[in-house]
Write an enzyme that holds these catalytic residues in place. Sequence first.
Site, PDB file in Angstrom:
ATOM      1  CB  SER A 186     -24.877 -13.079   4.358  1.00 43.67           C
ATOM      2  OG  SER A 186     -24.742 -13.673   5.624  1.00 43.67           O
ATOM      3  N   GLY A 187     -28.043 -13.364   5.477  1.00 39.86           N
ATOM      4  CA  GLY A 187     -29.254 -14.173   5.547  1.00 39.86           C
ATOM      5  C   GLY A 187     -30.330 -13.688   4.594  1.00 39.86           C
ATOM      6  CB  CYS A 198     -29.511 -19.675   9.750  1.00 35.00           C
ATOM      7  SG  CYS A 198     -30.623 -18.328   9.285  1.00 35.00           S
ATOM      8  CG  ASN A 250     -25.494 -16.114   8.254  1.00 31.23           C
ATOM      9  OD1 ASN A 250     -24.355 -15.709   8.503  1.00 31.23           O
ATOM     10  ND2 ASN A 250     -26.219 -15.615   7.272  1.00 31.23           N
ATOM     11  CB  VAL A 263     -27.987 -20.803   0.584  1.00 32.53           C
ATOM     12  CG1 VAL A 263     -27.943 -22.203   1.181  1.00 32.53           C
ATOM     13  CG2 VAL A 263     -28.346 -19.791   1.672  1.00 32.53           C
ATOM     14  CD  GLN A 314     -31.622 -13.873  12.779  1.00 35.81           C
ATOM     15  OE1 GLN A 314     -32.495 -14.088  13.615  1.00 35.81           O
ATOM     16  NE2 GLN A 314     -31.758 -14.227  11.506  1.00 35.81           N
ATOM     17  CE  LYS A 358     -39.258 -18.725   8.848  1.00 39.14           C
ATOM     18  NZ  LYS A 358     -38.397 -18.039   7.844  1.00 39.14           N
ATOM     19  CG  HIS A 412     -27.317 -15.503  12.067  1.00 37.68           C
ATOM     20  ND1 HIS A 412     -27.082 -14.514  11.145  1.00 37.68           N
ATOM     21  CD2 HIS A 412     -28.409 -16.184  11.620  1.00 37.68           C
ATOM     22  CE1 HIS A 412     -27.993 -14.587  10.173  1.00 37.68           C
ATOM     23  NE2 HIS A 412     -28.804 -15.589  10.437  1.00 37.68           N
ATOM     24  CB  SER A 443     -29.444 -17.960 -13.198  1.00 35.71           C
ATOM     25  OG  SER A 443     -29.545 -16.935 -12.257  1.00 35.71           O
ATOM     26  NE  ARG A 494     -31.577  -9.109   8.370  1.00 39.98           N
ATOM     27  CZ  ARG A 494     -31.760 -10.382   7.998  1.00 39.98           C
ATOM     28  NH1 ARG A 494     -30.819 -11.288   8.180  1.00 39.98           N
ATOM     29  NH2 ARG A 494     -32.896 -10.748   7.455  1.00 39.98           N
TER      30      ARG A 494
HETATM   31  O1  25A Z   1     -37.882 -17.563   3.314  1.00 37.61           O
HETATM   32  P1  25A Z   1     -38.047 -18.725   2.385  1.00 37.61           P
HETATM   33  O2  25A Z   1     -39.114 -18.531   1.376  1.00 37.61           O
HETATM   34  O3  25A Z   1     -38.121 -20.014   3.102  1.00 37.61           O
HETATM   35  O4  25A Z   1     -36.729 -18.749   1.450  1.00 37.61           O
HETATM   36  C1  25A Z   1     -35.479 -18.982   1.804  1.00 37.61           C
HETATM   37  C2  25A Z   1     -34.614 -18.156   0.842  1.00 37.61           C
HETATM   38  O5  25A Z   1     -33.631 -17.664   1.642  1.00 37.61           O
HETATM   39  C3  25A Z   1     -32.377 -18.119   1.191  1.00 37.61           C
HETATM   40  C4  25A Z   1     -32.401 -18.604  -0.161  1.00 37.61           C
HETATM   41  O6  25A Z   1     -32.037 -17.494  -1.033  1.00 37.61           O
HETATM   42  C5  25A Z   1     -33.896 -18.896  -0.296  1.00 37.61           C
HETATM   43  O7  25A Z   1     -34.302 -18.359  -1.526  1.00 37.61           O
HETATM   44  N1  25A Z   1     -32.022 -19.073   2.207  1.00 37.61           N
HETATM   45  C6  25A Z   1     -32.420 -20.302   2.545  1.00 37.61           C
HETATM   46  N2  25A Z   1     -31.878 -20.723   3.648  1.00 37.61           N
HETATM   47  C7  25A Z   1     -31.107 -19.722   4.042  1.00 37.61           C
HETATM   48  C8  25A Z   1     -30.269 -19.493   5.133  1.00 37.61           C
HETATM   49  N3  25A Z   1     -30.132 -20.384   6.107  1.00 37.61           N
HETATM   50  C9  25A Z   1     -31.197 -18.678   3.112  1.00 37.61           C
HETATM   51  N4  25A Z   1     -30.515 -17.556   3.192  1.00 37.61           N
HETATM   52  C10 25A Z   1     -29.723 -17.423   4.222  1.00 37.61           C
HETATM   53  N5  25A Z   1     -29.603 -18.325   5.196  1.00 37.61           N
HETATM   54  P2  25A Z   1     -30.677 -17.259  -1.803  1.00 37.61           P
HETATM   55  O8  25A Z   1     -30.525 -15.809  -2.004  1.00 37.61           O
HETATM   56  O9  25A Z   1     -29.559 -17.996  -1.172  1.00 37.61           O
HETATM   57  O10 25A Z   1     -30.900 -17.908  -3.213  1.00 37.61           O
HETATM   58  C11 25A Z   1     -31.997 -17.772  -4.005  1.00 37.61           C
HETATM   59  C12 25A Z   1     -31.764 -18.824  -5.143  1.00 37.61           C
HETATM   60  O11 25A Z   1     -33.029 -19.298  -5.550  1.00 37.61           O
HETATM   61  C13 25A Z   1     -33.091 -19.202  -6.983  1.00 37.61           C
HETATM   62  N6  25A Z   1     -34.458 -19.077  -7.419  1.00 37.61           N
HETATM   63  C14 25A Z   1     -35.329 -18.106  -7.120  1.00 37.61           C
HETATM   64  N7  25A Z   1     -36.510 -18.349  -7.711  1.00 37.61           N
HETATM   65  C15 25A Z   1     -36.370 -19.489  -8.407  1.00 37.61           C
HETATM   66  C16 25A Z   1     -35.054 -19.952  -8.211  1.00 37.61           C
HETATM   67  N8  25A Z   1     -34.609 -21.055  -8.792  1.00 37.61           N
HETATM   68  C17 25A Z   1     -35.470 -21.736  -9.568  1.00 37.61           C
HETATM   69  N9  25A Z   1     -36.723 -21.372  -9.800  1.00 37.61           N
HETATM   70  C18 25A Z   1     -37.220 -20.258  -9.248  1.00 37.61           C
HETATM   71  N10 25A Z   1     -38.478 -19.902  -9.468  1.00 37.61           N
HETATM   72  C19 25A Z   1     -32.269 -18.017  -7.318  1.00 37.61           C
HETATM   73  O12 25A Z   1     -31.813 -18.076  -8.641  1.00 37.61           O
HETATM   74  C20 25A Z   1     -31.106 -18.161  -6.343  1.00 37.61           C
HETATM   75  O13 25A Z   1     -30.174 -19.086  -6.848  1.00 37.61           O
HETATM   76  P3  25A Z   1     -31.978 -16.797  -9.596  1.00 37.61           P
HETATM   77  O14 25A Z   1     -31.555 -17.323 -10.933  1.00 37.61           O
HETATM   78  O15 25A Z   1     -33.359 -16.256  -9.501  1.00 37.61           O
HETATM   79  O16 25A Z   1     -31.035 -15.675  -9.061  1.00 37.61           O
HETATM   80  C21 25A Z   1     -29.720 -15.589  -9.434  1.00 37.61           C
HETATM   81  C22 25A Z   1     -29.209 -14.204  -9.168  1.00 37.61           C
HETATM   82  O17 25A Z   1     -30.177 -13.210  -9.560  1.00 37.61           O
HETATM   83  C23 25A Z   1     -30.130 -12.069  -8.717  1.00 37.61           C
HETATM   84  N11 25A Z   1     -31.488 -11.683  -8.360  1.00 37.61           N
HETATM   85  C24 25A Z   1     -32.212 -12.128  -7.343  1.00 37.61           C
HETATM   86  N12 25A Z   1     -33.434 -11.587  -7.343  1.00 37.61           N
HETATM   87  C25 25A Z   1     -33.490 -10.764  -8.409  1.00 37.61           C
HETATM   88  C26 25A Z   1     -32.253 -10.818  -9.076  1.00 37.61           C
HETATM   89  N13 25A Z   1     -31.998 -10.126 -10.185  1.00 37.61           N
HETATM   90  C27 25A Z   1     -32.970  -9.345 -10.671  1.00 37.61           C
HETATM   91  N14 25A Z   1     -34.197  -9.246 -10.091  1.00 37.61           N
HETATM   92  C28 25A Z   1     -34.480  -9.933  -8.984  1.00 37.61           C
HETATM   93  N15 25A Z   1     -35.711  -9.843  -8.422  1.00 37.61           N
HETATM   94  C29 25A Z   1     -29.288 -12.426  -7.555  1.00 37.61           C
HETATM   95  O18 25A Z   1     -28.103 -11.658  -7.593  1.00 37.61           O
HETATM   96  C30 25A Z   1     -29.003 -13.925  -7.696  1.00 37.61           C
HETATM   97  O19 25A Z   1     -27.674 -14.214  -7.351  1.00 37.61           O
HETATM   98  O1  L14 Z   2     -36.121 -19.505   7.377  1.00 34.04           O
HETATM   99  O2  L14 Z   2     -31.498 -13.954   8.026  1.00 34.04           O
HETATM  100  O3  L14 Z   2     -34.191 -20.169   6.679  1.00 34.04           O
HETATM  101  O4  L14 Z   2     -33.102 -13.394   6.660  1.00 34.04           O
HETATM  102  C1  L14 Z   2     -33.163 -17.796   6.266  1.00 34.04           C
HETATM  103  C2  L14 Z   2     -32.648 -16.397   6.191  1.00 34.04           C
HETATM  104  C3  L14 Z   2     -35.105 -16.975   7.587  1.00 34.04           C
HETATM  105  C4  L14 Z   2     -34.539 -15.575   7.513  1.00 34.04           C
HETATM  106  C5  L14 Z   2     -35.007 -19.272   6.870  1.00 34.04           C
HETATM  107  C6  L14 Z   2     -32.517 -14.220   7.363  1.00 34.04           C
HETATM  108  C7  L14 Z   2     -34.645 -17.869   6.481  1.00 34.04           C
HETATM  109  C8  L14 Z   2     -33.051 -15.622   7.432  1.00 34.04           C
END
Ligand code: 25A
Ligand code: L14
Length: 334
Positions: A159-160, A129, A318, A15, A156, A216, A245, A41, A238
Site C-alpha cells: 500500500s506504500g 513511514c 504505514n 493516504v 514493507q 531516507k 510495515h 479527479s 517490499r
Molecule cells: O515519493 P514522493 O514523491 O515523496 O511522493 C509520495 C507519494 O506517495 C504517497 C502519496 O500517494 C504521494 O503521492 N505517499 C505519501 N506518503 C506516503 C506514505 N507514508 C505515501 N504513500 C504511502 N505511505 P497517494 O497514492 O497516496 O496519492 C496520490 C494523490 O496525489 C494526487 N495528485 C497527484 N498528482 C497531483 C495530485 N493532486 C494534485 N495535483 C497533482 N498534480 C492524486 O490525485 C492522489 O490523490 P489524482 O486525482 O491524480 O488520482 C486520483 C486517482 O487516480 C488514479 N491514478 C493515479 N495515477 C494514475 C491514475 N489514473 C490514471 N492514470 C494514472 N497515471 C488513482 O487510482 C487515484 O486514486
Molecule cells: O517517502 O512504501 O514517504 O513505497 C512513502 C511510500 C517512500 C516509499 C515516502 C513506499 C514514501 C513508501
Amino acid sequence: MTPKTIAVAGATGLVGQQILAVLDERNYPIKSLRLLASARSKGKTIQFRGETLQVEELTESSFKGVEVALFSAGGGTSKQFSPCAASDGCVVVDNSSAWRMDPKVPLVVPEVNPGAIQTHEGIIANPNCSTIQMVVVLKPLHDAAKITRVVVSTYQAVSGAGVAALDELRAQTRAILAGENPVCDIFPHPIAFNCLPQIPQSDAFIENGYSTEEMKMVNETKKIMGDDSIRVTATTVRVPVFTGHSESVNVETERKLTANEARTILGQAPGLVVEDDPASQMYPLASRAAGRSETFVGRIREDLSHDRALDMWIVSDNLLKGAALNAVQIAEHL
Ligand code: 25A
Ligand code: L14
C-alpha cells in the site's frame, strides 16, 4: 481549539483517504474542508461527516483562506504548490519527501520532537513511514541509554506504493494461482509470492549502492532524533503484504540495556504497545497492526554477538502512523 479551514491535497489517494478518516475519527474541529487533487479527479464526490464534497483541481489559488493544508500528492506537486500555500498564510503539513531534509523545515514525529513544530516557517514535513515507526521506539531507548548505532531491515507493505500497486498484487496473486504468468506494470519483478530489495519501484538506487528509501531512514532518523552521531544502516524490502510495515531492528547503546529494562521503558512510552510473549506466540504482526494507531514492538532480546545491543521487531500501519495519523497529530499541535 477553534474550528479551522482545512484543505487536503491528494484527497483521492490512499493516504488522502486515510487523512479524511483520521480527521473524522479524532473529531478534529473543522469549519470548512476543501478536497484537492489533480484534474483527473475534478468533480468526484467524497462523503465527509454526512456532507457530500466535490473534489477541486489543485491550483495556486486553492489556499486563499485555508489555515492548515495536509498534502499527500507526491514530491513534485508539493514542491510546486506548498510555497504558494505558505505565502497565503496557510500552514502545510507535507507527506512527501520534498521538504524533509530542508534545514528550515521541521521534520516531526509528535512523540519524539514535538518542540520542532513551533519553529516552522509555513511548511512542516511528515517523515517517511518506515522511519516514523522506528523512531517512536528508538527515542525512549536513546533517552535511557544513548543509541550509538542502528541496523534495520524492513518488510514493507504494498500500500506504500499506492492504489495501482495494490491492484497489481491482487492480479499477480490470482494469475500465479491460476498457473498464468504475472504481469508487472508498477513493480520491476513480480511482488506476489516474492520479496523485492528495492524501494521505490523506479529510480531507486544511488551511487553508494543504497536505495533512496534506505537513505531516507539514515538521514531522517538523525534529523528527528536531533543527533547526527547515531550511525544508521538500512536494507528496505517490499513484501507481499497489503498494509503494515514490519522491521527487524538491531540497536547498539552506549550503556548496556537488558531486554527487561527495554520492555519496561517501552511499556511506558507514548504511542507504543509492547507485544512480547514469545512463549504464547505473541509478537507484533502486520495483520493485527493494520487499521490501528499504535506502533507495536516485540521479540525484544539481547544480541548474543554484542555486549550492548538489542534486537527487536517493530510493526505499524504505514498509512496511519506512517502517514495520515502522524500528519493529523502534527495539525492538532498547531
Ligand atoms: O515519493 P514522493 O514523491 O515523496 O511522493 C509520495 C507519494 O506517495 C504517497 C502519496 O500517494 C504521494 O503521492 N505517499 C505519501 N506518503 C506516503 C506514505 N507514508 C505515501 N504513500 C504511502 N505511505 P497517494 O497514492 O497516496 O496519492 C496520490 C494523490 O496525489 C494526487 N495528485 C497527484 N498528482 C497531483 C495530485 N493532486 C494534485 N495535483 C497533482 N498534480 C492524486 O490525485 C492522489 O490523490 P489524482 O486525482 O491524480 O488520482 C486520483 C486517482 O487516480 C488514479 N491514478 C493515479 N495515477 C494514475 C491514475 N489514473 C490514471 N492514470 C494514472 N497515471 C488513482 O487510482 C487515484 O486514486
Ligand atoms: O517517502 O512504501 O514517504 O513505497 C512513502 C511510500 C517512500 C516509499 C515516502 C513506499 C514514501 C513508501
